[in-house]
Design a protein around this motif. Structure first.
Motif, PDB file in Angstrom:
ATOM      1  N   ALA A   1       0.830  -1.207   0.000  1.00 44.17           N
ATOM      2  CA  ALA A   1       0.000   0.000   0.000  1.00 44.17           C
ATOM      3  C   ALA A   1       0.866   1.259   0.000  1.00 44.17           C
ATOM      4  N   LYS A   2       1.968   1.239   0.723  1.00 46.82           N
ATOM      5  CA  LYS A   2       2.857   2.401   0.789  1.00 46.82           C
ATOM      6  C   LYS A   2       3.370   2.787  -0.598  1.00 46.82           C
ATOM      7  N   PHE A   3       3.576   1.808  -1.458  1.00 45.19           N
ATOM      8  CA  PHE A   3       4.097   2.056  -2.799  1.00 45.19           C
ATOM      9  C   PHE A   3       3.000   1.936  -3.855  1.00 45.19           C
ATOM     10  N   ASN A   4       1.762   2.111  -3.405  1.00 45.82           N
ATOM     11  CA  ASN A   4       0.598   2.109  -4.293  1.00 45.82           C
ATOM     12  C   ASN A   4       0.542   0.826  -5.138  1.00 45.82           C
ATOM     13  N   HIS A   5       0.941  -0.275  -4.522  1.00 51.36           N
ATOM     14  CA  HIS A   5       0.889  -1.609  -5.136  1.00 51.36           C
ATOM     15  C   HIS A   5       1.689  -1.672  -6.439  1.00 51.36           C
ATOM     16  N   ASP A   6       2.744  -0.867  -6.512  1.00 49.24           N
ATOM     17  CA  ASP A   6       3.592  -0.796  -7.709  1.00 49.24           C
ATOM     18  C   ASP A   6       4.956  -1.395  -7.370  1.00 49.24           C
ATOM     19  N   ILE A   7       5.190  -2.604  -7.839  1.00 44.24           N
ATOM     20  CA  ILE A   7       6.434  -3.307  -7.512  1.00 44.24           C
ATOM     21  C   ILE A   7       7.653  -2.559  -8.036  1.00 44.24           C
ATOM     22  N   GLY A   8       7.509  -1.888  -9.167  1.00 45.45           N
ATOM     23  CA  GLY A   8       8.622  -1.115  -9.725  1.00 45.45           C
ATOM     24  C   GLY A   8       9.043   0.017  -8.804  1.00 45.45           C
ATOM     25  N   ARG A   9       8.066   0.716  -8.221  1.00 47.21           N
ATOM     26  CA  ARG A   9       8.384   1.787  -7.258  1.00 47.21           C
ATOM     27  C   ARG A   9       9.080   1.226  -6.034  1.00 47.21           C
ATOM     28  N   TYR A  10       8.628   0.068  -5.572  1.00 48.75           N
ATOM     29  CA  TYR A  10       9.230  -0.543  -4.391  1.00 48.75           C
ATOM     30  C   TYR A  10      10.673  -0.954  -4.672  1.00 48.75           C
ATOM     31  N   ILE A  11      10.923  -1.552  -5.838  1.00 47.32           N
ATOM     32  CA  ILE A  11      12.275  -1.957  -6.195  1.00 47.32           C
ATOM     33  C   ILE A  11      13.180  -0.741  -6.329  1.00 47.32           C
ATOM     34  N   ALA A  12      12.681   0.334  -6.946  1.00 46.71           N
ATOM     35  CA  ALA A  12      13.473   1.560  -7.081  1.00 46.71           C
ATOM     36  C   ALA A  12      13.828   2.119  -5.709  1.00 46.71           C
ATOM     37  N   TYR A  13      12.875   2.066  -4.778  1.00 43.27           N
ATOM     38  CA  TYR A  13      13.128   2.524  -3.408  1.00 43.27           C
ATOM     39  C   TYR A  13      14.228   1.686  -2.746  1.00 43.27           C
ATOM     40  N   LEU A  14      14.131   0.376  -2.876  1.00 47.07           N
ATOM     41  CA  LEU A  14      15.136  -0.500  -2.269  1.00 47.07           C
ATOM     42  C   LEU A  14      16.517  -0.237  -2.849  1.00 47.07           C
ATOM     43  N   GLN A  15      16.588  -0.034  -4.157  1.00 47.52           N
ATOM     44  CA  GLN A  15      17.876   0.238  -4.791  1.00 47.52           C
ATOM     45  C   GLN A  15      18.448   1.570  -4.334  1.00 47.52           C
ATOM     46  N   SER A  16      17.610   2.606  -4.229  1.00 50.67           N
ATOM     47  CA  SER A  16      18.109   3.911  -3.785  1.00 50.67           C
ATOM     48  C   SER A  16      18.560   3.853  -2.331  1.00 50.67           C
TER      49      SER A  16
END
Length: 61
Positions: free
Chosen positions: A20-35
């Motif tokens: 929910a924090k990343f609006n159910h967008d796995i790409g946003r979550y992966i980008a966050y983890l990488q950053s």
């Protein structure tokens, strides 16, 4: 297999919160983890560089 064990339910709860924090967008979550990984590496390098470097006394006199 235990379907409703406390650890399974807790894992699902946390997973739903993250999703929910990343609006159910796995790409946003992966980008966050990488950053965050890059940011953590930079902090570690800065921490290492900011520690005082001690030299061994010269005992060959």
């Amino acid at each position: 297999m235990i379907k409703n064990s406390p650890i399974v339910e807790d894992t699902r709860r946390v997973r739903r919160q993250i999703s929910a924090k990343f609006n159910h967008d796995i790409g946003r979550y992966i980008a966050y983890l990488q950053s965050e990984s890059v940011r953590r590496e930079k902090r570690e390098v800065q921490s290492t560089l900011s520690k005082p470097q001690y030299q061994q006394p010269n005992t060959n006199s």
